[in-house]
Design a protein around this motif. Structure first.
Motif, mmCIF file in Angstrom:
data_model
loop_
_atom_site.group_PDB
_atom_site.id
_atom_site.type_symbol
_atom_site.label_atom_id
_atom_site.label_comp_id
_atom_site.label_asym_id
_atom_site.label_seq_id
_atom_site.Cartn_x
_atom_site.Cartn_y
_atom_site.Cartn_z
ATOM 1 N N ASN A 1 0.859 4.141 -2.999
ATOM 2 C CA ASN A 1 0.492 5.146 -2.849
ATOM 3 C C ASN A 1 1.673 5.780 -3.400
ATOM 4 O OD1 ASN A 1 -1.292 6.269 -0.128
ATOM 5 N ND2 ASN A 1 0.402 7.645 -0.776
ATOM 6 N N ASN B 1 -11.999 -2.073 -4.472
ATOM 7 C CA ASN B 1 -11.096 -0.966 -4.046
ATOM 8 C C ASN B 1 -9.258 -1.045 -3.649
ATOM 9 O OD1 ASN B 1 -10.328 -3.339 -1.828
ATOM 10 N ND2 ASN B 1 -12.749 -2.763 -0.951
ATOM 11 N N ILE B 2 -8.870 -0.187 -3.103
ATOM 12 C CA ILE B 2 -7.707 -0.256 -2.937
ATOM 13 C C ILE B 2 -6.870 -1.805 -2.748
ATOM 14 C CG2 ILE B 2 -4.986 0.783 -1.699
ATOM 15 C CD1 ILE B 2 -5.635 1.900 -4.714
ATOM 16 N N THR C 1 -10.102 2.198 0.481
ATOM 17 C CA THR C 1 -10.168 3.603 -0.688
ATOM 18 C C THR C 1 -10.921 3.558 -2.072
ATOM 19 O OG1 THR C 1 -8.430 4.951 0.095
ATOM 20 C CG2 THR C 1 -8.778 5.232 -2.441
ATOM 21 N N LEU D 1 -3.612 6.121 0.957
ATOM 22 C CA LEU D 1 -4.685 5.725 0.485
ATOM 23 C C LEU D 1 -5.147 4.334 1.446
ATOM 24 C CD1 LEU D 1 -2.655 4.417 -3.241
ATOM 25 C CD2 LEU D 1 -4.993 5.391 -2.975
ATOM 26 N N ILE E 1 -2.512 12.569 -1.625
ATOM 27 C CA ILE E 1 -3.521 11.051 -1.329
ATOM 28 C C ILE E 1 -2.560 10.331 -0.128
ATOM 29 C CG2 ILE E 1 -3.589 9.581 -2.660
ATOM 30 C CD1 ILE E 1 -3.572 10.901 -4.890
ATOM 31 N N ILE F 1 1.389 -1.697 -0.060
ATOM 32 C CA ILE F 1 -0.989 0.001 0.058
ATOM 33 C C ILE F 1 0.795 1.325 0.393
ATOM 34 C CG2 ILE F 1 -1.421 1.121 1.443
ATOM 35 C CD1 ILE F 1 -3.021 -1.136 1.936
ATOM 36 N N VAL G 1 -10.831 9.284 -4.797
ATOM 37 C CA VAL G 1 -9.473 9.973 -5.057
ATOM 38 C C VAL G 1 -10.220 10.575 -5.952
ATOM 39 C CG1 VAL G 1 -7.270 9.945 -5.715
ATOM 40 C CG2 VAL G 1 -8.077 8.271 -4.702
ATOM 41 N N TRP H 1 -8.444 10.526 -9.819
ATOM 42 C CA TRP H 1 -8.630 9.387 -10.487
ATOM 43 C C TRP H 1 -9.578 8.764 -11.193
ATOM 44 C CZ3 TRP H 1 -8.587 3.862 -6.407
ATOM 45 C CH2 TRP H 1 -8.413 3.472 -7.057
ATOM 46 N N PHE I 1 0.276 6.694 -6.592
ATOM 47 C CA PHE I 1 -0.940 7.286 -7.056
ATOM 48 C C PHE I 1 -0.211 8.724 -7.646
ATOM 49 C CE2 PHE I 1 -3.572 3.781 -7.284
ATOM 50 C CZ PHE I 1 -4.600 4.218 -7.439
#
Length: 81
Positions: free
Chosen positions: A11, A67-68, A29, A25, A23, A7, A34, A37, A14
């Protein structure tokens, strides 16, 4: 690789791709969370993640992500092979 490490690295990707250092995450998320995104940036994010982790996703795999957390679980699975 631990999910927290993944993550953190995702992140950073991103932040770089979306040009937004604010940001943060979490596993929950989603794209709706976001602002930057969108569908075009989604492709750029996928390419950057594949490059960073030296993996490839199929379209079917990408469509399963909600999701993430789902994305990072797939990265963990692919990097352990």
């Amino acid at each position: 690789m631990a999910t927290e490490q993944i993550i953190t690295q995702v992140n950073d990707i991103f932040k770089d791709v979306l040009e937004n250092d604010d940001i943060v995450l979490t596993p929950a998320t989603t794209a709706a969370d976001v602002e930057e995104w969108d569908s075009l940036n989604h492709i750029q994010l996928i390419v950057a993640i594949e490059k960073k982790f030296s993996i490839r996703f199929t379209t079917a795999e990408i469509y399963t992500w909600k999701n993430i957390g789902d994305m990072c679980a797939m990265i963990a699975q692919k990097t352990q092979k």
